[in-house]
Design an enzyme around this catalytic site. Structure first.
Site, short mmCIF file in Angstrom:
data_model
loop_
_atom_site.label_atom_id
_atom_site.label_comp_id
_atom_site.label_asym_id
_atom_site.label_seq_id
_atom_site.Cartn_x
_atom_site.Cartn_y
_atom_site.Cartn_z
NE ARG A 23 21.35 -55.59 47.25
CZ ARG A 23 21.04 -54.43 46.69
NH1 ARG A 23 19.78 -54.11 46.49
NH2 ARG A 23 21.98 -53.58 46.35
CD GLN A 46 18.30 -56.26 14.14
OE1 GLN A 46 17.96 -55.58 13.18
NE2 GLN A 46 18.73 -57.48 14.03
CG ASP A 47 19.47 -54.36 21.86
OD1 ASP A 47 20.38 -53.68 21.34
OD2 ASP A 47 18.87 -54.02 22.88
CG ASN A 48 20.96 -58.93 16.62
OD1 ASN A 48 19.78 -58.78 16.38
ND2 ASN A 48 21.90 -58.41 15.87
CG HIS A 61 28.72 -63.79 10.43
ND1 HIS A 61 27.96 -64.21 11.50
CD2 HIS A 61 29.05 -64.93 9.77
CE1 HIS A 61 27.84 -65.52 11.48
NE2 HIS A 61 28.50 -65.98 10.44
CE LYS A 70 27.64 -57.77 13.43
NZ LYS A 70 27.99 -59.13 13.04
CG HIS A 117 31.86 -59.62 15.28
ND1 HIS A 117 30.71 -60.32 15.61
CD2 HIS A 117 32.56 -59.47 16.43
CE1 HIS A 117 30.72 -60.56 16.92
NE2 HIS A 117 31.81 -60.05 17.43
CE1 TYR A 130 24.80 -59.87 16.63
CE2 TYR A 130 25.16 -61.40 18.44
CZ TYR A 130 24.77 -61.16 17.13
OH TYR A 130 24.34 -62.19 16.35
CD GLU A 141 25.04 -63.01 7.98
OE1 GLU A 141 25.40 -62.74 9.13
OE2 GLU A 141 24.16 -63.85 7.70
CE LYS A 165 26.36 -67.22 7.53
NZ LYS A 165 25.44 -66.20 8.00
CG ASP A 166 29.84 -69.07 10.07
OD1 ASP A 166 29.60 -68.17 9.23
OD2 ASP A 166 29.33 -69.06 11.21
#
Length: 185
Positions: A23, A46-48, A61, A70, A117, A130, A141, A165-166
């Site tokens: 299944r 929190q979940d992202n 980050h 995380k 991370h 995450y 941040e 930003k990165d």
């Protein structure tokens, strides 16, 4: 569940059990009791989730002073996930670990507070989930340079999609010059 230690003692890789049959499959992405037995005692707030195309690099980050830990999973596709120790008083300052997370290997990585991370998408696309142990604060941040010559991350493919930003992340040696950072990290 199998727990794997990395070269950075606080960063852990988890291999949850997967129960599959004709299944499909079932796996627990989080079970407080099971993870506490494995040494992860954080409470998550929190979940992202993100979806990214191949060659997308998100990170490296971190937040300060409201840091986040995380627990990261690739629920579709595959990524190369990286944690960099940015704690100035750590014997591992500036060191990094990377691990492939994929829907095939079912691995997760725990990235504690005090680490930058990021991840690079290896498959055509990837969905990354995450759990974080503190709320997101955009004004706190920062981004560590993904190509910092003092950190020398060995990315498995060339990053081609990055946010502004990165692309303009701060070098490790310049972190103390950022607002709110000082000598705290």
């Amino acid at each position: 569940m199998n727990t794997i230690e990395t070269d950075l003692p606080e960063v852990l890789v988890f291999e949850p059990r997967v129960f599959g049959d004709s299944r499909g499959f079932f796996k627990e992405l989080w079970n407080r009791d099971r993870y506490q037995q494995a040494g992860l005692t954080q409470s998550f707030l929190q979940d992202n989730m993100s979806r990214s195309a191949k060659g997308t690099l998100r990170g490296l980050h971190f937040q300060h002073p409201t840091m986040q830990g995380k627990l990261v999973s690739a629920i579709r596709g595959s990524i190369f996930d990286v944690a960099v120790d940015i704690r100035r008083d750590s014997p591992h300052f500036g060191k990094w670990v990377g691990v492939e997370l994929s829907e095939e290997n079912n691995r997760q990585i725990w990235v504690p507070r005090g680490f930058a991370h990021g991840f690079l998408v290896l498959s055509d696309s990837a969905d990354v989930l995450y759990k974080v142990d503190n709320t997101y604060r955009p004004d706190e941040e920062y981004s560590l340079a993904f190509d910092d010559p003092d950190v020398r991350i060995d990315w498995p493919i060339e990053p081609i999609h990055l946010s502004a930003k990165d692309k303009d992340g701060t070098r490790l040696k310049d972190l103390t010059n950022l607002p709110h950072i000082g000598d705290v990290l």
